[in-house]
Design an enzyme around this catalytic site. Structure first.
Site, PDB file in Angstrom:
ATOM      1  N   GLY A  18       0.738  -1.360  -0.054  1.00 42.24           N
ATOM      2  CA  GLY A  18       0.113   0.017  -0.110  1.00 42.24           C
ATOM      3  C   GLY A  18       0.956   1.140  -0.060  1.00 42.24           C
ATOM      4  N   ASN A  19       0.165   2.223   0.278  1.00 42.21           N
ATOM      5  CA  ASN A  19       0.942   3.757   0.314  1.00 42.21           C
ATOM      6  C   ASN A  19       0.289   4.516   1.441  1.00 42.21           C
ATOM      7  OD1 ASN A  19      -1.010   5.471  -1.028  1.00 42.21           O
ATOM      8  ND2 ASN A  19      -0.997   3.849  -2.362  1.00 42.21           N
ATOM      9  N   ARG A  20       1.083   5.809   1.568  1.00 43.51           N
ATOM     10  CA  ARG A  20       0.479   6.453   2.711  1.00 43.51           C
ATOM     11  C   ARG A  20      -0.388   7.536   2.564  1.00 43.51           C
ATOM     12  NH1 ARG A  20       4.839   5.883   6.698  1.00 43.51           N
ATOM     13  NH2 ARG A  20       6.731   5.057   5.477  1.00 43.51           N
ATOM     14  N   SER A  21      -1.192   7.438   1.221  1.00 42.35           N
ATOM     15  CA  SER A  21      -2.080   8.483   1.120  1.00 42.35           C
ATOM     16  C   SER A  21      -3.268   8.682   2.177  1.00 42.35           C
ATOM     17  CB  SER A  21      -2.648   8.386  -0.338  1.00 42.35           C
ATOM     18  OG  SER A  21      -3.774   9.281  -0.473  1.00 42.35           O
TER      19      SER A  21
END
Ligand code: CTP
Ligand code: CA
Length: 215
Positions: A18-21
């Site tokens: 995933g990512n940090r958005s």
């Protein structure tokens, strides 16, 4: 139509890349657009905040789900804003059962393949008069500063506007405030002052509104 949040690419039934958005800038865009009287569809990738009042939400998880939702709904939109952080890569294979330490399927490495570029696809298929807006989080490096990278990306993507975040040194992610520059395909760069995300959203919509055909 707005995409927001960050996609997740499954590794097994319990794990993902995933990512940090946080999705907060996309949420603010949806809230402000609805308050200004727009009909808003929000394609939401893994954001737990409740949908803004009056906004229709389509919940997605992976880049491919986000792509399907956008491709299905974008043809009817006057404006498409891709604020979501879309995974660039996904695991080539997804384990059907949980990967166990010491088990036969213990991965030595995760093989990845490229996801589809949703924004590029939307730009290619866009109806006449539709305004398409991309987002980019950039850092300066040896190849050029943030705006140099962003200008190249705007041209490569073929968007009308690119909202650029300078994420050097851990700025932006998860914060209440945001500071962006709106790049236009006419070459202009409009820096918006650092402000709460609703105020940044208002500045972005002002820039978008200037691009809409007069009806
Ligand atoms: N985007 C997309 N589909 C992807 C990747 C990105 O639609 N598979 C969109 C994002 O939502 C954003 C814009 O493209 O609006 C720019 O994303 P960014 O990650 O900055 O661009 P990339 O082309 O993926 O380039 P990079 O290698 O710098 O990540
Ligand atoms: Ca990317």
């Amino acid at each position: 139509m707005i995409s927001a949040g960050g996609t997740r690419e499954a590794l097994d039934p319990v794990r993902y890349l995933g990512n940090r958005s946080s999705g907060r800038q996309g949420w603010a865009l949806a809230r402000v657009a609805a308050a200004r009287g727009a009909d808003v569809v929000l394609v939401a990738a893994n954001v737990t905040d409740p949908a803004p009042f009056g906004v229709r939400t389509v919940v997605v998880e992976s880049a491919e789900e986000l792509r399907s939702a956008m491709v299905a709904e974008a043809p009817g939109a006057d404006v498409v804003v891709m604020a979501a952080a879309v995974a660039d890569f996904r695991p080539v294979s997804v384990a059907g059962t949980k990967l166990k330490k010491g088990g036969p399927a213990e991965p030595a490495a995760v093989e990845l393949s490229r996801t589809a570029d949703v924004l590029a696809e939307l730009v290619t298929a866009r109806p006449a008069g539709q305004v398409v807006v991309g987002f980019a989080a950039e850092t300066g490096d040896a190849e050029g500063d943030v705006l140099t990278h962003a200008r190249a990306k705007l041209a490569r993507k073929g968007v009308d506007l690119l909202v650029v975040n300078d994420v050097s040194a851990g700025r932006v992610f998860g914060r209440e405030e945001n500071e962006v520059t709106v790049l236009s395909d006419d070459g202009t760069a409009t820096p918006l002052p650092a402000a709460r995300k609703d105020d940044v959203a208002a500045g972005i919509w002002d820039a978008v509104t200037r691009r809409l055909p007069v009806t």
